[in-house]
Design a protein around this motif. Structure first.
Motif, PDB file in Angstrom:
ATOM      1  N   PRO A 197      43.975 -39.030   5.004  1.00 23.83           N
ATOM      2  CA  PRO A 197      45.473 -39.300   4.786  1.00 23.83           C
ATOM      3  C   PRO A 197      45.478 -39.459   2.944  1.00 23.83           C
ATOM      4  CG  PRO A 197      44.825 -39.877   6.418  1.00 23.83           C
ATOM      5  CD  PRO A 197      43.077 -39.526   6.001  1.00 23.83           C
ATOM      6  N   GLU A 244      51.060 -42.068  10.343  1.00 23.42           N
ATOM      7  CA  GLU A 244      49.519 -42.644  11.985  1.00 23.42           C
ATOM      8  C   GLU A 244      48.759 -43.626  11.060  1.00 23.42           C
ATOM      9  OE1 GLU A 244      48.823 -39.244  13.901  1.00 23.42           O
ATOM     10  OE2 GLU A 244      50.747 -38.493  13.445  1.00 23.42           O
ATOM     11  N   ALA A 247      44.583 -43.109  11.420  1.00 21.14           N
ATOM     12  CA  ALA A 247      44.955 -42.023  11.453  1.00 21.14           C
ATOM     13  C   ALA A 247      43.438 -42.515   9.887  1.00 21.14           C
ATOM     14  CB  ALA A 247      45.447 -41.294  10.496  1.00 21.14           C
ATOM     15  N   TYR A 248      43.854 -43.640   9.356  1.00 21.24           N
ATOM     16  CA  TYR A 248      43.553 -43.970   7.299  1.00 21.24           C
ATOM     17  C   TYR A 248      42.441 -44.957   9.167  1.00 21.24           C
ATOM     18  CZ  TYR A 248      47.750 -42.854   5.188  1.00 21.24           C
ATOM     19  OH  TYR A 248      48.523 -41.860   4.542  1.00 21.24           O
TER      20      TYR A 248
END
Length: 267
Positions: A197, A244, A247-248
């Motif tokens: 990301p 989002e 996602a990290y």
């Protein structure tokens, strides 16, 4: 009171910084949220920027964002035009164009550089990429040089023969190709890490939800008219995407895995 904006992480040169300022001006006009573009040049720590109470839009790397050490809230993430339509990037491991290093293995035993320990592209991505090889054979490099702080300083160190290989944020490289093709021509990509990301634009936690929503809407729709598309094209972006946060988490998980293994810095 106006909020502040800054794009230091991707202000490759003065001309690119001016385009970011144009984007922020457009976002301010569309959202009705006044934004004051401020300077925060290296070597001033980015952490000082991320701790500001009046932060309206500034880039933060995904690792410090996911680590939760800064009171910020996500606004939007850039989508590189060179990608697949998602807000993802990677780290290129680069050498001088005239280097004898042809493969990553060729670089072992030489000198590697890195940016700063809170960086995903300039530190943690390299550790993740090299971890298995480090576990198999021990130290990979004769010297590990850092913190170099910025991608620009990594490039300078390479071209000055201070290091033999170093990381370069793939989106920074996109901008470099567009704005400084001669500089980019002095570098050669040896290998590229897995995509992760992108750094994202954030606001201070103290900024109201309604204001953040207006800033977000202006960014997410920036590609929908000719003026916006022209600015984005100069920034080598196709647009912005909603963030989002979950996602990290992979960035923290990968960094933690390197820490647990004892691989505390690239080397």
């Amino acid at each position: 009171m106006s909020l502040v904006a800054n794009a230091r992480m991707y202000a490759v040169d003065a001309a690119t910084a001016a385009v970011w300022s144009a984007l922020f001006a457009r976002v301010a006009a569309l959202s009705g949220v006044p934004l004051e573009v401020i300077a925060h040049a290296a070597p001033a720590p980015l952490e000082g920027l991320w701790r500001r109470d009046d932060l309206g839009l500034a880039f933060i790397c995904g690792y410090p964002f996911a680590s939760g050490g800064f009171r910020v809230q996500p606004v939007a993430a850039p989508v590189p035009a060179s990608g697949d339509g998602r807000p993802l990037y990677a780290s290129h491991l680069v050498v001088r164009a005239d280097s004898a290093i042809a493969t990553l293995q060729d670089s072992f035993g030489r000198r590697i550089g890195w940016t700063v320990a809170h960086s995903q592209s300039g530190f943690n991505a390299i550790r993740t990429h090299l971890l298995a090889r480090w576990q198999a054979r021990g130290p990979l490099y004769a010297e590990s040089t850092g913190p170099l702080l910025t991608p620009r300083r990594v490039i300078e160190a390479l071209l000055a023969d201070e290091i033999d290989i170093g990381p370069l944020d793939s989106y920074f490289h996109d901008l470099l190709l567009a704005t400084e093709p001669q500089t980019a021509a002095g570098l050669r990509i040896v290998e590229t890490t897995a995509r992760r990301p992108m750094p994202l634009l954030v606001a201070s936690d103290g900024v109201g939800e309604a204001i953040v929503a207006r800033l977000r809407a202006a960014l997410l729709t920036a590609h929908q008219d000719d003026e916006g598309r022209a600015i984005l094209a100069r920034l080598r972006l196709s647009g912005f995407a909603a963030v989002e946060p979950a996602a990290y988490r992979v960035l923290v998980e990968e960094a933690d895995a390197a820490d647990r293994a004892g691989y505390l810095q690239p080397g």
